[in-house]
Design an enzyme around this catalytic site. Structure first.
Site, PDB file in Angstrom:
ATOM      1  N   GLU A   5       0.812  -1.226   0.000  1.00 13.96           N
ATOM      2  CA  GLU A   5       0.000   0.000   0.000  1.00 13.96           C
ATOM      3  C   GLU A   5       0.836   1.262   0.000  1.00 13.96           C
ATOM      4  O   GLU A   5       1.961   1.257   0.470  1.00 13.96           O
ATOM      5  CB  GLU A   5      -0.819   0.071   1.290  1.00 13.96           C
ATOM      6  CG  GLU A   5      -1.694  -1.078   1.499  1.00 13.96           C
ATOM      7  CD  GLU A   5      -2.362  -1.037   2.860  1.00 13.96           C
ATOM      8  OE1 GLU A   5      -2.442   0.040   3.484  1.00 13.96           O
ATOM      9  OE2 GLU A   5      -2.810  -2.104   3.286  1.00 13.96           O
ATOM     10  N   CYS A  65       5.679  -7.744   7.356  1.00 16.76           N
ATOM     11  CA  CYS A  65       6.714  -7.225   8.252  1.00 16.76           C
ATOM     12  C   CYS A  65       6.959  -8.240   9.357  1.00 16.76           C
ATOM     13  O   CYS A  65       6.014  -8.829   9.873  1.00 16.76           O
ATOM     14  CB  CYS A  65       6.252  -5.893   8.853  1.00 16.76           C
ATOM     15  SG  CYS A  65       7.475  -5.133   9.941  1.00 16.76           S
ATOM     16  N   GLY A 123       6.097  -2.614   6.305  1.00 15.98           N
ATOM     17  CA  GLY A 123       7.493  -3.042   6.314  1.00 15.98           C
ATOM     18  C   GLY A 123       8.372  -2.231   7.239  1.00 15.98           C
ATOM     19  O   GLY A 123       8.011  -1.140   7.679  1.00 15.98           O
ATOM     20  N   CYS A 130      -1.253   1.609   8.481  1.00 15.70           N
ATOM     21  CA  CYS A 130      -0.545   0.824   7.478  1.00 15.70           C
ATOM     22  C   CYS A 130      -0.952  -0.637   7.538  1.00 15.70           C
ATOM     23  O   CYS A 130      -1.075  -1.222   8.595  1.00 15.70           O
ATOM     24  CB  CYS A 130       0.962   0.980   7.622  1.00 15.70           C
ATOM     25  SG  CYS A 130       1.562   0.776   9.284  1.00 15.70           S
TER      26      CYS A 130
HETATM   27  N1  SAH Z   1       8.469  -0.263  10.587  1.00 18.96           N
HETATM   28  C1  SAH Z   1       8.674   1.149  10.603  1.00 18.96           C
HETATM   29  C2  SAH Z   1       7.837   1.932   9.599  1.00 18.96           C
HETATM   30  C3  SAH Z   1       6.427   1.495   9.334  1.00 18.96           C
HETATM   31  S1  SAH Z   1       5.224   1.828  10.569  1.00 18.96           S
HETATM   32  C4  SAH Z   1       8.488   1.674  12.003  1.00 18.96           C
HETATM   33  O1  SAH Z   1       8.202   0.888  12.897  1.00 18.96           O
HETATM   34  O2  SAH Z   1       8.717   2.845  12.238  1.00 18.96           O
HETATM   35  C5  SAH Z   1       5.069   3.574  10.589  1.00 18.96           C
HETATM   36  C6  SAH Z   1       4.530   4.117  11.901  1.00 18.96           C
HETATM   37  O3  SAH Z   1       3.131   3.817  12.061  1.00 18.96           O
HETATM   38  C7  SAH Z   1       5.227   3.512  13.108  1.00 18.96           C
HETATM   39  O4  SAH Z   1       5.500   4.512  14.049  1.00 18.96           O
HETATM   40  C8  SAH Z   1       4.183   2.545  13.602  1.00 18.96           C
HETATM   41  O5  SAH Z   1       4.425   2.215  14.931  1.00 18.96           O
HETATM   42  C9  SAH Z   1       2.898   3.321  13.355  1.00 18.96           C
HETATM   43  N2  SAH Z   1       1.665   2.541  13.388  1.00 18.96           N
HETATM   44  C10 SAH Z   1       1.494   1.227  13.177  1.00 18.96           C
HETATM   45  N3  SAH Z   1       0.199   0.875  13.326  1.00 18.96           N
HETATM   46  C11 SAH Z   1      -0.479   2.004  13.625  1.00 18.96           C
HETATM   47  C12 SAH Z   1      -1.836   2.297  13.906  1.00 18.96           C
HETATM   48  N4  SAH Z   1      -2.774   1.349  13.868  1.00 18.96           N
HETATM   49  N5  SAH Z   1      -2.166   3.572  14.185  1.00 18.96           N
HETATM   50  C13 SAH Z   1      -1.225   4.549  14.204  1.00 18.96           C
HETATM   51  N6  SAH Z   1       0.067   4.336  13.943  1.00 18.96           N
HETATM   52  C14 SAH Z   1       0.445   3.085  13.675  1.00 18.96           C
END
Ligand code: SAH
Length: 342
Positions: A90, A110, A157, A331
């Site tokens: 996505e 991931c 990812g 995501c």
């Molecule tokens: N793996 C990387 C990048 C992808 S996630 C990381 O962990 O930074 C990007 C951001 O979105 C991260 O801060 C993650 O913790 C957050 N995230 C994941 N699921 C989410 C959700 N349901 N609501 C809000 N933020 C979320």
């Protein structure tokens, strides 16, 4: 073997042309056709001679993803792409007043397994190539007729679990001859893979680094993020200090507020203490609930209280503007809902 032309850095193409006894400036010509004129076949590259075009056709392919689903909101569009091997990822386009920011994926699935994250619920199938990241941008620009001015690696990812391809991707889009996206318009977000942060530090790029923190102590962070059991907070903060010293860049800490989990006042004070003195700011993220996970979003008043404490403690802080809830923008959500309906 054929390679995706969009996975080639300018240096890769220069070496390629040198190897086939052609002038290396042809790399710039090819880049110009790919990223300025945006052609999708070698035959359109009319300033390159026929024999070279034939050779390029033998060695490279044009691989662009298909958009299999999109959701359009007022300021946000979400795209589900299908790649060559039918895997899906996505991207989310956010229209800000300062420009158009594309949040894109770096892997199919991931392996980091963060408890609150939809992407982590589904295991990694494979990393994306740098070309598969580049073409998410090209495809969205073609689809919308808009220029993507900012890129954030916060889709599906973990960028630093696909380090080499991500680094090459950054070089491709940052190249003056390519999309020429300024380093300061590119944000890499990681859950905190320490050895890769150290490597990244040595690159001395001027991109933005964001760290997904989400908890102010090891006990809580290890519950939410498996990676913390391998790379605990104290060590993480140490490498971040070094990153800031070497690059002279301010680091962002992302902190999702999860109702009753990490959103109390004690957590806010603890977070302030942890980050005191660092050249950083905290981005508080209202949680995007997903149908599969038990976490809930903190109330607006709790979010504001948390914000006020950090402010009072002199920690730079912002609350992430809400973009995507109406288009399932957490995501991994679009991919999940699409594939689970199949
Ligand atoms: N793996 C990387 C990048 C992808 S996630 C990381 O962990 O930074 C990007 C951001 O979105 C991260 O801060 C993650 O913790 C957050 N995230 C994941 N699921 C989410 C959700 N349901 N609501 C809000 N933020 C979320």
């Amino acid at each position: 073997m054929q390679f995706n032309i969009y996975s080639q850095s300018k240096e890769d193409l220069e070496n390629y042309f040198i190897n086939i006894n052609e002038k290396k400036y042809k790399a710039i010509q090819v880049y110009d056709w790919l990223y300025r004129k945006k052609v999708t076949s070698f035959d359109e590259m009319t300033n390159i001679k026929k024999s070279v075009i034939e050779k390029l056709k033998q060695d490279f392919t044009f691989e662009l993803p298909k958009i299999v689903q999109s959701q359009k909101g007022k300021e946000v569009n979400k795209y589900l792409f299908e790649l060559k091997d039918k895997q899906r990822v996505e991207a989310v386009l956010m229209l800000h007043d300062y420009g158009n920011s594309l949040c894109l994926s770096t892997e199919v699935g991931c392996n980091m397994g963060c408890a609150f994250c939809e992407s982590g619920r589904r295991k990694k199938i494979r990393p994306l190539t740098s070309g598969e990241m580049v073409t998410q941008i090209l495809k969205v620009m073609e689809e919308t007729n808009l220029k993507v001015t900012h890129v954030v690696l916060m889709g599906i990812g973990e960028p630093f679990d696909n380090y080499d391809n991500v680094l090459k991707f950054i070089k491709i889009i940052n190249s003056d001859y390519g999309l020429a996206l300024g380093a300061r318009h590119i944000t890499v977000s990681t859950c905190g893979i320490i050895p890769k942060i150290k490597e990244f530090t040595k690159e001395k790029l001027q991109v933005n680094l964001a760290i997904s923190l989400h908890a102010p102590n090891d006990k809580l962070r290890s519950k939410l993020m498996k990676i913390n059991k391998v790379y605990p907070l104290k060590d993480l903060i140490e490498v971040i200090k070094d990153y800031i010293k070497v690059t002279n860049r301010r680091v962002t800490f992302e902190y999702i507020l999860l109702k009753g989990v990490n959103d109390n006042e004690k957590c806010a004070y603890e977070l302030a203490k942890l980050l005191k003195g660092l050249n950083c700011y905290v981005n508080l993220i209202p949680y995007n609930p997903t149908s599969h996970l038990e976490f809930k979003r903190s109330s607006q008043s709790t979010i504001l209280k948390f914000y006020d404490i950090l402010k009072k403690e002199k920690i730079g802080v912002t609350i992430r503007r809400e973009f995507g809830t109406e288009v399932s923008a957490a995501c991994g959500q679009l991919r999940s809902s699409y594939e689970e309906d199949l």
